[in-house]
Motif scaffolding. Structure first.
Motif, PDB file in Angstrom:
ATOM      1  N   LEU A 490       0.378  -1.137   0.037  1.00 21.77           N
ATOM      2  CA  LEU A 490      -0.136   0.166  -0.016  1.00 21.77           C
ATOM      3  C   LEU A 490       0.814   0.554  -0.026  1.00 21.77           C
ATOM      4  CD1 LEU A 490      -2.728   1.300   0.188  1.00 21.77           C
ATOM      5  CD2 LEU A 490      -2.662   1.509   2.941  1.00 21.77           C
ATOM      6  N   PHE A 491       1.997   1.877   0.592  1.00 27.37           N
ATOM      7  CA  PHE A 491       2.697   1.829   1.078  1.00 27.37           C
ATOM      8  C   PHE A 491       4.085   2.742   0.023  1.00 27.37           C
ATOM      9  CE2 PHE A 491       0.231   2.465   5.226  1.00 27.37           C
ATOM     10  CZ  PHE A 491      -0.187   3.598   5.106  1.00 27.37           C
ATOM     11  N   PHE A 511       2.917   2.319  13.985  1.00 22.78           N
ATOM     12  CA  PHE A 511       2.758   2.380  12.506  1.00 22.78           C
ATOM     13  C   PHE A 511       2.978   3.309  11.894  1.00 22.78           C
ATOM     14  CE2 PHE A 511       0.412   4.321   9.018  1.00 22.78           C
ATOM     15  CZ  PHE A 511       0.625   3.604   8.018  1.00 22.78           C
ATOM     16  N   THR A 512       3.044   4.450  13.095  1.00 22.43           N
ATOM     17  CA  THR A 512       3.343   6.274  13.424  1.00 22.43           C
ATOM     18  C   THR A 512       4.349   6.333  12.553  1.00 22.43           C
ATOM     19  OG1 THR A 512       0.779   7.174  13.733  1.00 22.43           O
ATOM     20  CG2 THR A 512       2.859   8.365  13.674  1.00 22.43           C
ATOM     21  N   ASP A 516       6.727   7.398   9.410  1.00 26.17           N
ATOM     22  CA  ASP A 516       7.843   8.489   9.517  1.00 26.17           C
ATOM     23  C   ASP A 516       9.337   8.059   9.173  1.00 26.17           C
ATOM     24  OD1 ASP A 516       5.882   9.838  10.300  1.00 26.17           O
ATOM     25  OD2 ASP A 516       6.109  10.608  12.687  1.00 26.17           O
ATOM     26  N   ALA A 517       9.467   6.862  10.251  1.00 23.54           N
ATOM     27  CA  ALA A 517      11.219   6.745   9.869  1.00 23.54           C
ATOM     28  C   ALA A 517      11.153   6.306   8.222  1.00 23.54           C
ATOM     29  CB  ALA A 517      11.755   5.111  10.896  1.00 23.54           C
ATOM     30  N   GLU A 526      -4.604  10.283   8.118  1.00 23.87           N
ATOM     31  CA  GLU A 526      -5.332   9.290   6.778  1.00 23.87           C
ATOM     32  C   GLU A 526      -4.475   8.350   6.520  1.00 23.87           C
ATOM     33  OE1 GLU A 526      -7.663   9.775   4.997  1.00 23.87           O
ATOM     34  OE2 GLU A 526      -7.907  11.526   6.846  1.00 23.87           O
ATOM     35  N   ASN A 527      -3.232   7.902   6.606  1.00 22.75           N
ATOM     36  CA  ASN A 527      -2.355   7.076   6.702  1.00 22.75           C
ATOM     37  C   ASN A 527      -2.471   5.957   7.619  1.00 22.75           C
ATOM     38  OD1 ASN A 527      -1.317   8.695   4.969  1.00 22.75           O
ATOM     39  ND2 ASN A 527       0.942   9.312   5.892  1.00 22.75           N
ATOM     40  N   LEU A 528      -2.547   6.285   8.855  1.00 20.15           N
ATOM     41  CA  LEU A 528      -3.070   5.411   9.935  1.00 20.15           C
ATOM     42  C   LEU A 528      -3.744   5.034   9.876  1.00 20.15           C
ATOM     43  CD1 LEU A 528      -3.002   3.789  13.189  1.00 20.15           C
ATOM     44  CD2 LEU A 528      -3.394   5.667  13.787  1.00 20.15           C
ATOM     45  N   LYS A 529      -5.523   5.983   9.229  1.00 20.21           N
ATOM     46  CA  LYS A 529      -6.483   5.067   8.771  1.00 20.21           C
ATOM     47  C   LYS A 529      -7.148   3.839   7.776  1.00 20.21           C
ATOM     48  CE  LYS A 529     -10.686   7.300   8.134  1.00 20.21           C
ATOM     49  NZ  LYS A 529     -11.704   8.262   7.583  1.00 20.21           N
TER      50      LYS A 529
END
Length: 565
Positions: A490-491, A511-512, A516-517, A526-529
Motif C-alpha cells: 500500500l505505501f 505504525f506512525t 515516519d522512519a 489518513e495514513n493510519l486509517k
C-alpha cells in the motif's frame, strides 16, 4: 397453574390485559399475607388457617388497608377476584399462591436456630384463599412435614423478618407516594431504634397508650354488659407506636405551593419514581434484609430518556436485590438472561426461549437484518467490527452462518465515547448487547463507567488484551506476518515485524513511528486509517487463524460469551 422462576431482574412481558399486573399483585399479596401471619397472636396463627371474621386479621393488619387505600397491596376479595363464571359452582376450589424461598447456608443455620427445624435450602409455601377462609401451608414432604406445618407461624416470622417488598402500581397516586415515603422513613427509624434511649422512649409511649386503652376497655366492658350480659369480657389490642405512619402530606412548590395530592397524574407518577430511586439506594445501603421491588408499567408517564435512566436504575439495583417489572416496553427486557423474561399472553406465563419470541410478544417490527439480531457486539472502530469476527470464525464454526443470517451483528460506534448513545438505541430492539473495547485508558475508563452506572453487566463488557502489551488495540492482537505484505504494498515501503514489537506502545503509534522512519508522505491520521483498513483486509483474507497465540485467551472468552452454552 402459572409458574415462573424469579431472577435478580425479572421482566413480565406481554400485551395489555393479559395478566401481567395480576401476577405482580399475586406475588405482593402472597408476601403481605406471610407478613400479616407473622404478626398474628401465636395461638391464632398455629392452626395455619383463619376463617369467618378472623380472616380480616390477615387483611387488616396493615393500617393503610383499614383506611380503604385502593392502591397498596390489595387484599383478596373473593367476589371480585374469583372468576365470575365459577362462583356459582357448588365445589369451588381455593385460589392458590405458591412461593418457594431458596435459603443459603447462613440462612439455613438461622432457620434452625429460630424454628428448631432442619432445612435443605428450599422453603415452599402455599397460601390458599377461599370464599370464607385463608390458610398458610408448608409443603415439605416426608415425616417431618407435620412439624413444619405446626411451626407455620415461626416460619412466616422467619420470612417476614428477612424479606420485604414494595409494590408500585401502574397508576402512581398520592397514597402510593405516601407509602413509599413511609418506607423510607421506616428505614431511617429502624437504625434509630437500635439506640437504648429510643427503645426506652418507645416503651414508655407504648405503656402510656396501653394504659389509656385499658381504661377505655374497662368502661366499655361495664357499659356493654348492660346490653349483652352473656359477654364475659372485652379485650382491645393496641398497635405498637412503631407501626404508625410517619408521613402526613407532601407540599410541592413549583412556583405555587400545592399539595402533591392536587397535582396531575404525571407529576405524581414522576414523583413516585424519584422516590423509588431513593428507596433503592436506601435499601442497598441498609442491606439488612432482602428487598423485592415490584413495578407495574415503569414506563408510564415517562419520556424516552427517563425510561432509559430508570432501566439503568433497575439493572443496578438487581445486582444486590430482586426486581420484578411488568411492561410492554422493550427497553426493560433482561438481555443478560433471556429466560428471566416471562412472556404473559393468552392467560398463561412462560419463560422466553429466544429473543425472537420476546419480539413477537412485544410486537416489535424490525426493519432489516441489522436490527433483527439476537446479539449485537458493539466495537470502538470500523476495523474492529471486521477483524474480531474474522478471528472468531477460526474458533467458532457457526460464526459465518450466524453473521450471514443476521443472528449476530458486529457494529462499530466510531469511538468509546459514543457507546452509550448506541446502547440506548440497541436496547429498543430487545437484543443482547456485548461491548468490546481497546486495552487503553479510553477503553478502561469507558468500561468502568458502563459497569458502575449500570449500562451493562460486567460480563458483557470486554477489553481485548495481548499478554504483556499495555496499551494495545485490536491490530496489536494480530500476527504481523498476516498484514506486512499488505501495508508494504500500500505505501511502497518495507514494513517489518520489528516495527510492531514495542509492548509499551499501541499499534497506531508504532505504525506512525515506522511510517515516519520509512519516509511515508501524507497526513498521519489518513495514513493510519488506510493502514488499519489494510490490516483488516488481510485478516479477512487469512486462511488460518490470524491472531497471536498470546491474544487467544481473550478471543476465547469473547467467543464463550457470544455463543453461550
Amino acid at each position: 397453574m402459572t409458574t415462573f422462576h424469579v431472577h435478580d431482574l425479572t421482566t413480565l412481558i406481554g400485551p395489555n390485559n393479559e395478566g401481567k399486573s395480576n401476577l405482580l399483585r399475586a406475588l405482593a399479596l402472597g408476601m403481605r399475607i406471610i407478613r400479616s401471619w407473622s404478626q398474628l397472636p401465636e395461638d391464632l396463627a398455629q392452626s395455619g388457617e383463619l376463617s369467618g371474621q378472623r380472616v380480616t386479621l390477615i387483611y387488616g393488619v396493615n393500617p393503610r388497608i383499614e383506611r380503604g387505600d385502593p392502591d397498596v397491596d390489595l387484599p383478596f376479595n373473593w367476589q371480585q377476584d374469583y372468576p365470575l363464571s365459577k362462583q356459582s359452582s357448588r365445589s369451588t376450589r381455593p385460589t392458590e399462591i405458591r412461593m418457594k424461598f431458596v435459603l443459603d447456608e447462613t440462612e439455613r443455620e438461622e432457620f434452625k436456630a429460630q424454628t428448631g427445624l432442619q432445612i435443605n435450602g428450599d422453603l415452599p409455601i402455599v397460601l390458599q384463599l377461599s370464599r370464607t377462609s385463608t390458610s398458610i401451608g408448608i409443603l415439605k414432604q416426608g415425616p417431618s412435614g407435620s412439624k413444619y406445618q405446626a411451626n407455620a407461624h415461626k416460619i412466616a416470622t422467619f420470612i417476614a423478618q428477612r424479606v420485604t417488598h414494595v409494590l408500585v402500581p401502574a397508576v402512581r397516586t398520592m397514597e402510593q407516594v405516601r407509602n413509599i415515603l413511609n418506607e423510607l422513613a421506616n428505614i431511617r427509624l429502624s437504625a434509630l431504634a437500635e439506640s437504648n434511649e429510643y427503645k426506652l422512649a418507645i416503651q414508655q409511649v407504648n405503656e402510656l397508650r396501653k394504659a389509656a386503652v385499658q381504661d377505655v376497655q374497662k368502661d366499655l366492658q361495664s357499659s356493654i354488659s348492660t346490653y349483652l350480659p352473656t359477654i364475659d369480657s372485652v379485650e382491645i389490642t393496641t398497635r405498637n407506636f412503631l407501626q404508625s405512619d410517619s408521613i402526613g402530606d407532601i407540599l410541592i412548590d413549583d412556583g405555587s405551593a400545592t399539595l402533591l395530592s392536587q397535582k396531575g397524574d404525571g407529576v405524581k407518577s414522576l414523583f413516585a419514581l424519584a422516590l423509588i430511586q431513593r428507596l433503592a439506594r436506601e435499601r442497598l445501603d441498609d442491606a439488612k434484609d432482602s428487598f423485592i421491588l415490584l413495578v407495574d408499567e415503569p414506563e408510564a408517564h415517562l419520556h424516552s430518556k427517563a425510561v432509559h435512566d430508570l432501566q439503568l436504575l433497575f439493572t443496578k439495583l438487581s445486582q444486590r436485590q430482586q426486581v420484578i417489572l411488568a411492561t410492554h416496553n422493550s427497553v426493560f427486557v433482561n438481555r443478560e438472561v433471556v429466560e428471566a423474561n416471562i412472556l404473559v399472553q393468552k392467560n398463561a406465563a412462560s419463560p422466553a426461549r429466544s429473543v425472537s419470541t420476546i419480539r413477537d410478544t412485544l410486537g416489535i417490527q424490525l426493519a432489516d437484518n441489522l436490527d433483527s439480531a439476537e446479539i449485537v457486539v458493539l466495537t470502538e472502530g470500523v476495523t474492529d467490527a471486521e477483524i474480531i469476527p474474522s478471528v472468531l470464525k477460526h474458533v467458532q464454526s457457526t460464526t459465518q452462518e450466524d453473521l450471514l443470517t443476521g443472528r449476530i451483528v458486529f457494529k462499530p460506534t466510531t469511538g468509546a465515547g459514543k457507546l452509550r448513545s448506541h446502547l440506548q438505541r440497541e436496547k429498543s430492539t430487545g437484543c443482547r448487547i456485548i461491548v468490546v473495547l481497546d486495552n487503553d485508558k479510553a477503553g478502561e475508563d469507558e468500561a468502568a463507567l458502563l459497569i458502575s452506572q449500570g449500562f451493562l453487566d460486567q460480563k458483557s463488557v470486554f477489553i481485548l488484551r495481548n499478554a504483556g502489551h499495555k496499551p494495545s488495540e485490536i491490530e496489536d492482537l494480530i500476527d504481523p506476518g498476516v498484514y506486512l505484505d499488505e501495508i508494504s504494498s500500500l505505501f511502497g515501503r518495507t514494513f517489518k515485524a520489528s516495527h510492531f514489537a514495542d509492548p509499551k506502545r499501541k499499534w497506531g503509534d508504532k505504525f506512525t513511528k515506522a511510517a515516519d522512519a520509512l519516509g511515508v508522505a501524507g497526513d498521519q491520521s489518513e495514513n493510519l486509517k488506510s493502514a488499519k483498513i489494510a490490516v483488516s483486509k488481510a485478516v479477512r483474507a487469512a486462511v488460518s487463524n490470524p491472531a497471536k497465540a498470546t491474544a487467544m485467551v481473550g478471543f476465547e472468552a469473547l467467543r464463550s460469551s457470544i455463543w453461550q452454552p
